[in-house]
Scaffold this active site. Structure first.
Site, PDB file in Angstrom:
ATOM      1  N   ARG A  15      29.077  46.116  40.136  1.00 32.71           N
ATOM      2  CA  ARG A  15      28.811  45.351  38.820  1.00 32.71           C
ATOM      3  C   ARG A  15      27.784  44.137  39.834  1.00 32.71           C
ATOM      4  O   ARG A  15      28.276  43.922  40.810  1.00 32.71           O
ATOM      5  CB  ARG A  15      29.637  44.584  37.644  1.00 32.71           C
ATOM      6  CG  ARG A  15      30.658  45.446  36.717  1.00 32.71           C
ATOM      7  CD  ARG A  15      31.423  45.180  36.076  1.00 32.71           C
ATOM      8  NE  ARG A  15      32.943  44.884  36.727  1.00 32.71           N
ATOM      9  CZ  ARG A  15      33.917  44.907  36.639  1.00 32.71           C
ATOM     10  NH1 ARG A  15      34.408  43.939  35.781  1.00 32.71           N
ATOM     11  NH2 ARG A  15      35.290  44.504  37.490  1.00 32.71           N
ATOM     12  N   LYS A  74      34.068  39.892  41.082  1.00 40.44           N
ATOM     13  CA  LYS A  74      35.659  40.101  41.689  1.00 40.44           C
ATOM     14  C   LYS A  74      36.109  39.226  41.923  1.00 40.44           C
ATOM     15  O   LYS A  74      35.144  37.984  42.653  1.00 40.44           O
ATOM     16  CB  LYS A  74      35.822  41.679  41.835  1.00 40.44           C
ATOM     17  CG  LYS A  74      36.198  42.545  40.684  1.00 40.44           C
ATOM     18  CD  LYS A  74      36.628  42.721  39.776  1.00 40.44           C
ATOM     19  CE  LYS A  74      38.157  42.042  39.474  1.00 40.44           C
ATOM     20  NZ  LYS A  74      39.063  42.332  38.814  1.00 40.44           N
ATOM     21  N   TYR A  93      35.659  35.754  38.389  1.00 38.84           N
ATOM     22  CA  TYR A  93      37.451  35.997  37.656  1.00 38.84           C
ATOM     23  C   TYR A  93      38.294  36.093  38.809  1.00 38.84           C
ATOM     24  O   TYR A  93      38.081  36.974  40.515  1.00 38.84           O
ATOM     25  CB  TYR A  93      37.272  37.738  37.767  1.00 38.84           C
ATOM     26  CG  TYR A  93      36.737  37.978  36.522  1.00 38.84           C
ATOM     27  CD1 TYR A  93      37.698  37.917  34.742  1.00 38.84           C
ATOM     28  CD2 TYR A  93      35.848  38.973  35.715  1.00 38.84           C
ATOM     29  CE1 TYR A  93      36.785  37.627  33.868  1.00 38.84           C
ATOM     30  CE2 TYR A  93      35.466  39.273  35.012  1.00 38.84           C
ATOM     31  CZ  TYR A  93      35.808  38.998  33.590  1.00 38.84           C
ATOM     32  OH  TYR A  93      35.789  39.259  31.990  1.00 38.84           O
ATOM     33  N   HIS A  95      41.998  35.917  38.572  1.00 34.61           N
ATOM     34  CA  HIS A  95      43.408  36.404  39.013  1.00 34.61           C
ATOM     35  C   HIS A  95      44.663  36.063  39.835  1.00 34.61           C
ATOM     36  O   HIS A  95      45.153  36.623  40.711  1.00 34.61           O
ATOM     37  CB  HIS A  95      43.487  38.036  38.350  1.00 34.61           C
ATOM     38  CG  HIS A  95      42.685  38.298  37.455  1.00 34.61           C
ATOM     39  ND1 HIS A  95      43.072  37.955  36.149  1.00 34.61           N
ATOM     40  CD2 HIS A  95      40.951  39.270  37.429  1.00 34.61           C
ATOM     41  CE1 HIS A  95      41.724  38.857  35.361  1.00 34.61           C
ATOM     42  NE2 HIS A  95      40.790  39.039  36.385  1.00 34.61           N
ATOM     43  N   GLU A 117      38.631  34.246  33.350  1.00 33.50           N
ATOM     44  CA  GLU A 117      40.186  34.917  32.127  1.00 33.50           C
ATOM     45  C   GLU A 117      41.070  33.701  31.636  1.00 33.50           C
ATOM     46  O   GLU A 117      41.503  33.989  30.969  1.00 33.50           O
ATOM     47  CB  GLU A 117      40.962  35.523  33.505  1.00 33.50           C
ATOM     48  CG  GLU A 117      42.039  34.767  34.477  1.00 33.50           C
ATOM     49  CD  GLU A 117      41.055  35.204  35.976  1.00 33.50           C
ATOM     50  OE1 GLU A 117      41.728  34.702  36.740  1.00 33.50           O
ATOM     51  OE2 GLU A 117      39.816  35.298  36.017  1.00 33.50           O
ATOM     52  N   ASP A 269      45.204  44.064  37.305  1.00 30.83           N
ATOM     53  CA  ASP A 269      45.091  42.871  37.897  1.00 30.83           C
ATOM     54  C   ASP A 269      45.634  41.263  37.859  1.00 30.83           C
ATOM     55  O   ASP A 269      45.482  40.551  38.733  1.00 30.83           O
ATOM     56  CB  ASP A 269      43.588  42.652  37.440  1.00 30.83           C
ATOM     57  CG  ASP A 269      43.224  42.660  35.975  1.00 30.83           C
ATOM     58  OD1 ASP A 269      44.498  41.893  35.533  1.00 30.83           O
ATOM     59  OD2 ASP A 269      42.579  42.194  35.509  1.00 30.83           O
TER      60      ASP A 269
END
Length: 374
Positions: A15, A74, A93, A95, A117, A269
């Site tokens: 991505r 990511k 993101y 996480h 998120e 994740d």
């Protein structure tokens, strides 16, 4: 504002943080966008598409990371920590609850980490997490069915069966966006599907949508044990926004599952909701523990990057434009004094952690964002 779009370096992550249409919108708003060469190749966006939209192409990741705001997909990996700069905005993101090392690196470099998120909407949902949750949820029964094939370590069971044979049993723990999407595909494949959740409202919704094609049960230890032990496939679909996922399935319970059955932990994740799960990659997506096949890829939507990039960037562009147009301090201040949705995305700010669940999971001090931006 100068905005950088580096190429993703996570294993088999195809991505890209911004598509050419997003670049065009940013440039038309008066911002400069630099894109690392090859960043969009995996999603089907060649360099000339970005150039045509007004981006400046750069050869090195460091050049993209030199921007005021870095837009990714990511979480940054260890190799990228040295590229952090004080006051830099990293919009991706994160996480963080599952990666204390990254949390501390962002804090040490005083990076302003804004996590997709944890941004919310007026319905109380997570609009930037939702599209990837939809994709991961829909993929879960698909990769689980592949893992059930004998050649891939599974029981050799066809989920939908054929006349005269038993259909596969799928247990989904969590009835949110991931769980609902997973149920939709598992039902379509012909499986017997059970969803466990804590919300009576959510379970009523699932039964309204799927009717007698689904069984819903209250998520408690007794029901989890019963349905995990009889399942051919268990899908972990639990989310506590910003926090580490609770461990709802123990090692002992996995030991009691049928040999060759399959676990797909979409929550990996965030640390995973099944204790035997550890993150895997698309290169080596599965492993076997206690004779059970585990599929625990932490970036499942990366396997379908064309769909995923469109879905993700459609959702992230609006907030990204708000940050760029107003400047991050004003955008966050307006959010604090307004609807609060963008402000909830701030996980680190000028050396501190601003999400209590992340601070607790990572063992760092928590500071309210409101005390820092006023």
């Amino acid at each position: 504002m100068k905005i950088g779009v580096p190429k993703e370096i996570k294993n088999h992550e195809y991505r890209v943080g911004m598509q050419p249409a997003g670049v065009r919108a940013m440039v038309q708003a008066g911002h400069e966008v630099v894109v690392e060469r090859g960043a969009g190749d995996g999603s089907g966006f060649p360099d000339d598409a970005f150039e045509g939209a007004g981006a400046t192409m750069v050869d090195a990741a460091a050049d993209a990371w030199a921007a005021d705001m870095v837009v990714k997909v990511k979480e940054p990996l260890r190799e990228e920590y040295s590229l952090f700069r004080e006051g830099q905005i990293v919009y991706t993101y994160l996480h963080l609850a599952a990666v204390p090392e990254l949390t501390r690196a962002l804090m040490d470099k005083k990076v302003r980490g804004i996590a997709y998120e944890t941004i919310t909407d007026r319905h109380g949902g997570l609009p930037l997490l939702r599209p990837m949750s939809e994709i991961a949820g829909r993929m879960a029964p698909q990769v689980g069915a592949w893992s059930l094939e004998k050649a891939n370590g599974g029981r050799g069971l066809l989920l939908g069966g054929v006349p005269g044979t038993r259909r596969g049993r799928v247990t989904i723990i969590g009835g949110g966006i991931v769980g609902t999407a997973a149920a939709r595909i598992a039902i379509g494949l012909g499986a017997q599907v059970t969803v466990l959740d804590l919300s009576q409202h959510r379970m009523a919704y699932l039964e309204d949508v799927f009717g007698t094609n689904i069984e819903t049960l209250y998520s408690n230890p007794e029901n989890i044990e019963k349905k995990v032990l009889t399942a051919d496939m268990v899908i972990g679909a639990v989310l506590v926004p910003g926090a580490a996922a609770p461990k709802l399935v123990s090692d002992e319970l996995v030991q009691g599952m049928k040999p060759g059955s399959v676990i797909v932990d979409v929550a990996v994740d965030q640390g995973g909701c099944i204790s035997t799960c550890r993150p895997t990659t698309h290169q080596e997506p599965t492993y076997i523990a206690y004779d059970v096949v585990h599929y625990c890829v932490a970036n499942m939507p990366g396997a379908v990057p064309r769909t995923s990039t469109y879905a993700l960037t459609n959702a992230t562009l609006g907030y990204g434009l708000e940050i760029a147009n107003k400047g991050v301090e004003q955008a966050i201040l307006d959010s604090i004094h307004g609807d609060g949705h963008l402000a909830k995305g701030v996980n680190t700010w000028d050396g501190v952690c601003t999400v209590e669940a992340v601070a607790t999971a990572c063992g760092v001090e928590f500071t309210t964002l409101e005390s820092l931006v006023h």
